[in-house]
Write an enzyme that holds these catalytic residues in place. Structure first.
Site, PDB file in Angstrom:
ATOM      1  N   ARG A 258      -0.978  -4.344   7.495  1.00  0.00           N
ATOM      2  CA  ARG A 258      -2.293  -3.984   8.213  1.00  0.00           C
ATOM      3  C   ARG A 258      -3.314  -3.798   7.266  1.00  0.00           C
ATOM      4  O   ARG A 258      -3.372  -3.248   6.118  1.00  0.00           O
ATOM      5  CB  ARG A 258      -1.937  -2.682   8.979  1.00  0.00           C
ATOM      6  N   HIS A 306      -5.366 -13.183   9.931  1.00  0.00           N
ATOM      7  CA  HIS A 306      -4.139 -12.338  10.693  1.00  0.00           C
ATOM      8  C   HIS A 306      -3.508 -13.507  11.325  1.00  0.00           C
ATOM      9  O   HIS A 306      -3.227 -13.316  12.389  1.00  0.00           O
ATOM     10  CB  HIS A 306      -4.888 -11.463  11.679  1.00  0.00           C
TER      11      HIS A 306
HETATM   12  P1  NDP Z   1      10.205  -2.409  10.930  1.00  0.00           P
HETATM   13  O1  NDP Z   1       9.843  -1.157  11.472  1.00  0.00           O
HETATM   14  O2  NDP Z   1      11.321  -3.262  11.111  1.00  0.00           O
HETATM   15  O3  NDP Z   1      10.436  -2.095   9.155  1.00  0.00           O
HETATM   16  C1  NDP Z   1       9.589  -1.164   8.640  1.00  0.00           C
HETATM   17  C2  NDP Z   1       9.885  -0.874   7.263  1.00  0.00           C
HETATM   18  O4  NDP Z   1       8.762   0.015   6.611  1.00  0.00           O
HETATM   19  C3  NDP Z   1      11.243  -0.218   7.123  1.00  0.00           C
HETATM   20  O5  NDP Z   1      11.720  -0.458   6.047  1.00  0.00           O
HETATM   21  C4  NDP Z   1      10.832   1.220   6.693  1.00  0.00           C
HETATM   22  O6  NDP Z   1      11.859   2.343   6.354  1.00  0.00           O
HETATM   23  C5  NDP Z   1       9.429   1.011   6.060  1.00  0.00           C
HETATM   24  N1  NDP Z   1       8.512   2.235   6.104  1.00  0.00           N
HETATM   25  C6  NDP Z   1       8.053   2.877   7.211  1.00  0.00           C
HETATM   26  N2  NDP Z   1       7.255   4.007   6.761  1.00  0.00           N
HETATM   27  C7  NDP Z   1       7.560   4.183   5.496  1.00  0.00           C
HETATM   28  C8  NDP Z   1       7.103   5.131   4.777  1.00  0.00           C
HETATM   29  N3  NDP Z   1       6.255   6.167   5.011  1.00  0.00           N
HETATM   30  N4  NDP Z   1       7.335   4.812   3.271  1.00  0.00           N
HETATM   31  C9  NDP Z   1       8.289   3.781   2.912  1.00  0.00           C
HETATM   32  N5  NDP Z   1       8.694   2.897   3.730  1.00  0.00           N
HETATM   33  C10 NDP Z   1       8.179   3.062   5.031  1.00  0.00           C
HETATM   34  O7  NDP Z   1       8.878  -3.461  10.800  1.00  0.00           O
HETATM   35  P2  NDP Z   1       8.566  -5.080  10.759  1.00  0.00           P
HETATM   36  O8  NDP Z   1       9.230  -5.418   9.667  1.00  0.00           O
HETATM   37  O9  NDP Z   1       9.081  -5.384  12.008  1.00  0.00           O
HETATM   38  O10 NDP Z   1       7.167  -4.948  10.672  1.00  0.00           O
HETATM   39  C11 NDP Z   1       6.317  -4.374   9.575  1.00  0.00           C
HETATM   40  C12 NDP Z   1       5.061  -4.522  10.054  1.00  0.00           C
HETATM   41  O11 NDP Z   1       4.397  -5.850   9.621  1.00  0.00           O
HETATM   42  C13 NDP Z   1       4.427  -4.208  11.415  1.00  0.00           C
HETATM   43  O12 NDP Z   1       4.504  -2.994  11.347  1.00  0.00           O
HETATM   44  C14 NDP Z   1       3.136  -5.006  11.602  1.00  0.00           C
HETATM   45  O13 NDP Z   1       2.054  -3.934  11.014  1.00  0.00           O
HETATM   46  C15 NDP Z   1       3.184  -5.827  10.538  1.00  0.00           C
HETATM   47  N6  NDP Z   1       3.176  -7.336  11.138  1.00  0.00           N
HETATM   48  C16 NDP Z   1       2.194  -8.164  10.449  1.00  0.00           C
HETATM   49  C17 NDP Z   1       1.892  -9.676  11.270  1.00  0.00           C
HETATM   50  C18 NDP Z   1       0.827 -10.447  10.906  1.00  0.00           C
HETATM   51  O14 NDP Z   1       0.504 -11.415  11.403  1.00  0.00           O
HETATM   52  N7  NDP Z   1       0.094 -10.053   9.649  1.00  0.00           N
HETATM   53  C19 NDP Z   1       2.950 -10.008  12.040  1.00  0.00           C
HETATM   54  C20 NDP Z   1       3.990  -9.165  12.364  1.00  0.00           C
HETATM   55  C21 NDP Z   1       4.073  -7.815  11.905  1.00  0.00           C
HETATM   56  P3  NDP Z   1      13.044   2.620   6.870  1.00  0.00           P
HETATM   57  O15 NDP Z   1      13.858   1.384   6.566  1.00  0.00           O
HETATM   58  O16 NDP Z   1      13.552   3.603   6.017  1.00  0.00           O
HETATM   59  O17 NDP Z   1      12.951   2.837   8.214  1.00  0.00           O
HETATM   60  C1  OXD Z   2       2.093  -8.111  14.660  1.00  0.00           C
HETATM   61  C2  OXD Z   2       0.674  -8.826  14.441  1.00  0.00           C
HETATM   62  O1  OXD Z   2       2.392  -6.986  14.436  1.00  0.00           O
HETATM   63  O2  OXD Z   2       0.666  -9.959  14.679  1.00  0.00           O
HETATM   64  O3  OXD Z   2       2.805  -8.831  15.269  1.00  0.00           O
HETATM   65  O4  OXD Z   2       0.196  -8.350  13.410  1.00  0.00           O
END
Ligand code: NDP
Ligand code: OXD
Length: 343
Positions: A258, A306
């Site tokens: 993000r 994005h």
């Molecule tokens: P998940 O919820 O599966 O994974 C999130 C990870 O982040 C976990 O490993 C979690 O830790 C870690 N995390 C969360 N909070 C913290 C923190 N405070 N400190 C350290 N680590 C933290 O998410 P996804 O992998 O599915 O997606 C991640 C992000 O990717 C989405 O939220 C979205 O914003 C972004 N995204 C962007 C896209 C784009 O097109 N640019 C498309 C799709 C997604 P833990 O394992 O300990 O829970």
């Molecule tokens: C998502 C994105 O969160 O597209 O899926 O950013």
């Protein structure tokens, strides 16, 4: 809502609890419960969504904001980047489905109706696209493609030494659904992988770190840093000068998570000082990126709009339909968001 129909529809009839049948004085009347889904916000592939929802959830009426039914009778909201001020109107909604993996667009809105479950999308298509995007950027940086593009401009035929994959460590912040898939793909090129998460993780072949206390230790050997964190209170602004200074000099940055993770001014300073060699950015503080944003023209920045992982309705319709059916049957929801943690 209960609605009368003036024609026979056995498909619907079979789904109605008996007490809802109301024989009319003349003609054949049937009574059934009308269920409503509203698509709200910036919906890519709207026609596909409408077609798929009608076929997979035929007992639902499907509306597209703002031409919708009575707001109090909306059962399910499917949303992406909803217009400000709209969420509070759906206080009777039983389920909110984010049409993306991230849910910050919902949870950052103080108008979100309290207590309504929010589910997010987890689809192999998203992981595959994200792995393509991140691998492309990592290989581009490791094999110095940006430098070769520069040399090409002045027609210079010159070899530039580059580190082998074994000597180019990739650090992934956020090793959830996307991060762990990306890591597996990068491993096939022999990049050593480090990962940082909120809670302790143990993943074979990956050096895992967690929590604030281990952040700097994690960073100190990352030649490239990939952000795949959700946007939460804890992670907002995390990509700042402190983090950049904790990386080895000349490290690369990829932000596919993000825009609000990144302090853009800090990145520009770190790029200009050489602390960061180059950055590949898919997400920005304000999207679309404003025309006068200096990132557009920075020679060491790649900007994409994005697109690292785009939701394709055909990939996720089954998941959406399952979530709706589970909600109806009071079954535990899959990919339910923890609204306290923010992901
Ligand atoms: P998940 O919820 O599966 O994974 C999130 C990870 O982040 C976990 O490993 C979690 O830790 C870690 N995390 C969360 N909070 C913290 C923190 N405070 N400190 C350290 N680590 C933290 O998410 P996804 O992998 O599915 O997606 C991640 C992000 O990717 C989405 O939220 C979205 O914003 C972004 N995204 C962007 C896209 C784009 O097109 N640019 C498309 C799709 C997604 P833990 O394992 O300990 O829970
Ligand atoms: C998502 C994105 O969160 O597209 O899926 O950013």
């Amino acid at each position: 809502m209960v609605k009368c129909l003036q024609h026979k529809d056995y498909r619907l009839l079979n789904k109605i609890p008996e007490q809802h049948y109301q024989p009319a004085e003349c003609g054949i009347y049937e009574v059934f419960v009308v269920k409503n889904i509203v698509l709200l916000g910036d919906i890519e592939y709207l026609d596909n969504w409408l077609k798929l929802l009608k076929s997979d959830l035929p007992d639902y009426e499907i509306y597209v904001w703002p031409d919708i039914c009575d707001k109090n009778e909306v059962d399910v909201l499917l949303t992406w980047n909803h217009p400000k001020g709209t969420l509070s109107q759906f206080s009777n909604t039983k389920l909110i489905i984010s049409l993306g993996a991230g849910v910050d667009h919902l949870l950052y809105d103080p108008d979100i109706p309290l207590g309504v479950p929010v589910v997010r999308l987890v689809a192999s298509g998203l992981s595959v696209q994200m792995a393509e995007y991140v691998s492309l950027a990592i290989l581009l940086f490791q094999r110095r493609l940006l430098d070769y593009i520069d040399l090409q401009k002045s027609r210079q035929w010159k070899y530039l030494p580059s580190p082998s994959a074994e000597n180019f460590t990739v650090g992934i912040m956020g090793i959830g659904v996307l991060g762990s898939y990306v890591a597996e793909k990068l491993k096939t090129f022999s990049f050593p992988i480090r990962a940082w998460s909120r809670t302790a993780r143990n993943i074979q072949g990956i050096e895992c770190f967690y929590g604030k206390d281990q952040l700097k230790t994690f960073l100190c050997r990352c030649n490239a840093l990939v952000c795949l964190l959700p946007l939460t209170r804890e992670t907002q602004g995390i990509l700042n000068k402190n983090i950049f200074n904790a990386l080895p000099k000349g490290a690369f940055l990829i932000n596919s998570a993000r825009g609000k993770h990144l302090v853009e001014e800090d990145l520009i300073q770190s790029l200009d000082s050489g602390q960061i060699s180059a950055a590949c950015l898919d997400v920005f503080q304000n999207e679309p990126l404003s025309i006068d944003n200096p990132l557009w023209s920075h020679p060491r920045v790649i900007v994409t709009p994005h697109i690292s992982a785009v939701t394709i309705p055909e990939d996720v319709i089954e998941q959406v339909a399952n979530a709706v059916r589970r909600m109806e049957s009071n079954l535990p929801l899959k990919n339910l968001v923890n609204t306290d943690l923010g992901y």
